[in-house]
Write a protein that holds these residues in place. Structure first.
Motif, short mmCIF file in Angstrom:
data_model
loop_
_atom_site.label_atom_id
_atom_site.label_comp_id
_atom_site.label_asym_id
_atom_site.label_seq_id
_atom_site.Cartn_x
_atom_site.Cartn_y
_atom_site.Cartn_z
N ASP A 197 10.88 -16.39 6.02
CA ASP A 197 9.42 -16.34 5.90
C ASP A 197 8.94 -15.01 5.32
OD1 ASP A 197 10.03 -14.71 7.98
OD2 ASP A 197 8.71 -15.67 9.45
N THR A 198 9.78 -14.35 4.53
CA THR A 198 9.39 -13.11 3.88
C THR A 198 8.19 -13.37 2.97
OG1 THR A 198 11.68 -12.35 3.83
CG2 THR A 198 10.13 -11.25 2.34
N PRO A 199 7.12 -12.59 3.08
CA PRO A 199 5.95 -12.82 2.23
C PRO A 199 6.33 -12.81 0.76
CG PRO A 199 5.44 -11.25 3.97
CD PRO A 199 6.93 -11.48 4.01
N PHE A 230 7.89 -11.00 -5.00
CA PHE A 230 7.43 -10.94 -6.38
C PHE A 230 6.99 -9.54 -6.82
CE2 PHE A 230 6.20 -15.63 -5.87
CZ PHE A 230 7.41 -16.04 -6.41
N GLU A 231 7.39 -8.54 -6.08
CA GLU A 231 6.98 -7.18 -6.45
C GLU A 231 7.44 -6.81 -7.85
OE1 GLU A 231 8.46 -4.62 -3.41
OE2 GLU A 231 6.74 -4.93 -2.08
N SER A 232 8.59 -7.35 -8.23
CA SER A 232 9.13 -7.01 -9.55
C SER A 232 8.80 -8.05 -10.62
CB SER A 232 10.65 -6.86 -9.47
OG SER A 232 11.26 -8.07 -9.02
N ARG A 257 2.95 -13.32 -16.38
CA ARG A 257 3.66 -14.59 -16.56
C ARG A 257 3.29 -15.58 -15.46
NH1 ARG A 257 9.90 -14.18 -17.19
NH2 ARG A 257 9.50 -16.39 -17.65
N PHE A 258 3.06 -15.07 -14.25
CA PHE A 258 2.73 -15.95 -13.11
C PHE A 258 1.51 -15.42 -12.37
CE2 PHE A 258 7.37 -15.79 -13.69
CZ PHE A 258 7.63 -17.12 -14.03
N PRO A 259 0.36 -15.31 -13.06
CA PRO A 259 -0.81 -14.69 -12.43
C PRO A 259 -1.34 -15.45 -11.21
CG PRO A 259 -1.41 -15.78 -14.49
CD PRO A 259 0.08 -15.76 -14.44
N VAL A 312 -1.89 -15.53 -5.00
CA VAL A 312 -1.81 -16.13 -3.66
C VAL A 312 -0.57 -15.71 -2.89
CG1 VAL A 312 -3.11 -18.14 -4.44
CG2 VAL A 312 -0.61 -18.23 -4.45
N ALA A 313 0.27 -14.88 -3.50
CA ALA A 313 1.55 -14.52 -2.87
C ALA A 313 1.36 -13.83 -1.53
CB ALA A 313 2.36 -13.62 -3.80
N GLY A 314 0.25 -13.13 -1.34
CA GLY A 314 0.05 -12.40 -0.09
C GLY A 314 -0.13 -13.30 1.12
#
Length: 209
Positions: A155-157, A162-164, A169-171, A176-178
């Motif tokens: 369940d890692t955020p 996606f930090e890197s 490319r995936f805006p 919503v990744a947070g």
């Protein structure tokens, strides 16, 4: 019979649904398989009793469900079924093997379908609604355990994952990744509300209701 079924469910809880066999159960009970076959014709018959025992913890009063109204009644029933499967996470695959037709499962189905019928849903729609609800609950219950009985995925955020990642490319995903991944309990409740909302629209659009 009670001790046999309780032991069978214990095996499923501890070792997974694939571990349940007449031989394994006989060994756990310290008896022979011939003794079990006096009670159950085959493994499928045993599974039916195990599943129904699990549903025995779902206590839904038909009169109380009618007072709640059909939406709250289905919401209550769905959460009760989900909670029962959550307590016996390894048992969910057993419901894939056969449709539950034991007395506890039948009583649960009867009460929920009765609420729908009494609320004006046509028989066909009521049947489809309950079947869809039951499959929805089962699908989430199976998700709680991955292949081979593994627990839920990491369940890692996703923001950390996606930090890197190049946001150009995936805006949308980065935006919503947070708040991802969504906890499975929250996802279950959110999807359930969508299902109930859809049924309400279907009911309101049906001229017969």
């Amino acid at each position: 019979m009670e001790r046999i079924v309780a032991t069978a469910l214990q095996i499923v809880d501890e070792e997974g649904s694939d571990a349940l066999s007449m031989r394994t159960l006989a060994q756990r009970l310290g008896s022979g398989t011939a003794t079990l076959y006096r009670h159950f014709d085959n493994r499928a018959a045993l599974v039916a009793h195990v599943v129904d025992r699990m549903f025995g913890v779902v206590q839904l009063d038909g009169d109380e469900l009618h007072v709640l109204g059909w939406q709250q009644a289905l919401r209550t029933g769905a959460h009760a079924m989900f909670d029962a499967l959550a307590r016996h996470r390894n048992a969910a695959p057993l419901l894939v093997e056969q449709v539950p037709v034991g007395p506890n499962a039948m009583a649960l189905r009867e009460r929920c379908v009765a609420v729908l019928l009494d609320s004006g849903f046509p028989p066909r729609t009521a049947a489809y609604a309950y079947a869809t609800l039951a499959r929805y609950v089962l699908g989430f219950a199976i998700q709680m355990n991955g292949p081979g009985g593994a627990t839920q995925p990491d369940d890692t955020p996703l923001a950390t994952v996606f930090e890197s990642v190049d946001p150009s490319r995936f805006p949308a995903t980065v935006t919503v990744a947070g708040v991802m991944p969504v906890p499975i309990e929250d996802e279950f409740s959110f999807g359930l509300e969508l299902l109930l909302s859809g049924l309400a629209q279907l009911r309101d659009a049906d001229p017969a209701t």
